[in-house]
Design a protein around this motif. Sequence first.
Motif: not given
Length: 322
Positions: A239-265
């Motif tokens: 779903e992160l990838v799908a949102y990034a692709s809204r009205n935009a392009r995602v291409v091979p080699g794109d990196v999408l980080g989860s964001g910081t994990v909880g509990n002391g991330g």
Amino acid sequence: MRIARWTKNGEVGEGFVIDERVVSFPDGQTVADILAGGLDAAHAAFARVGTEPGTALEEVRLLAPLVPAAVRDFVAFEEHVEGVSASVDGRSEVVPEWYQAPTFYFTNPHTILGPGEPVSPPVTERLDFELEVAVVLGSAPGIGDANLTAGQAASRIFGYTIMNDWSARDIQSREMKVKLGPAKGKDFGTSLGPWIVTADELAPYLDDDGFLAVRAEVWVNSELVGEDLVSNMGWPFAELVAYASRNARVVPGDVLGSGTVGNGGCLGELWGRGSAIAPLREGDVVRMVVEGIGELAATVGTPVTAPALPAARPRSRARRRS
């Protein structure tokens, strides 16, 4: 499969990590070529070279596993938002807008660091790390680049790597008071590695809702500081990838980080919860371990003093030249 880049005797190699050796891709292919071909290309390449002797892993120095086309970093863990918001103004808050869509920012693809490569931060009194898992995109037969469904986006996930989004919290805080950013509080360094683990290898860790249920830990100077399950995200990676692709392009080699994990991330979350743990200092070692992926460690290097710039000048706001 584990996909990596490395250097030995001044030459860069790209290929597979197989047991305790590295084996180059056939025909001089690169990680970028393999990502463009997708998982099918990776399996075909592995079938050709997987039994070759290669080079002992201990004889090479691993680099960042790819040169990213772009780097998006999300903020997908509610617990992280709760803690960090309290460290900014003393009030723990997750705004209603956070739940509506998985927000992200673009960071600098030109300051990517590999395993063991020290970070050279700006002059800061609140240096921090951020423990994340990132997906690396490849191609998939018949799937485009824009306005993907979550199902289509899942097929574009080539693999996973560990990501450390280094952060100068004092600089970041000042920037974001302007309602834009982060920028210079973040873009001096992002560590990726130690390799890309292909999506099929981690498929057994996906739960029934599509979340990646792997354990993530971060250690500072041999002290366990934070631990979480990556499946505590608010959205699965597809779903992160799908949102990034809204009205935009995602291409091979794109990196999408989860964001910081909880509990002391990150330290920022701990500060928000009242911890007196000190910011990172030169010489500190940050080590991240993610189940099914591996370990990514780095040392904090010497801060770099940048040339000074003046503050904004008050101007008359004249509409015509005098």
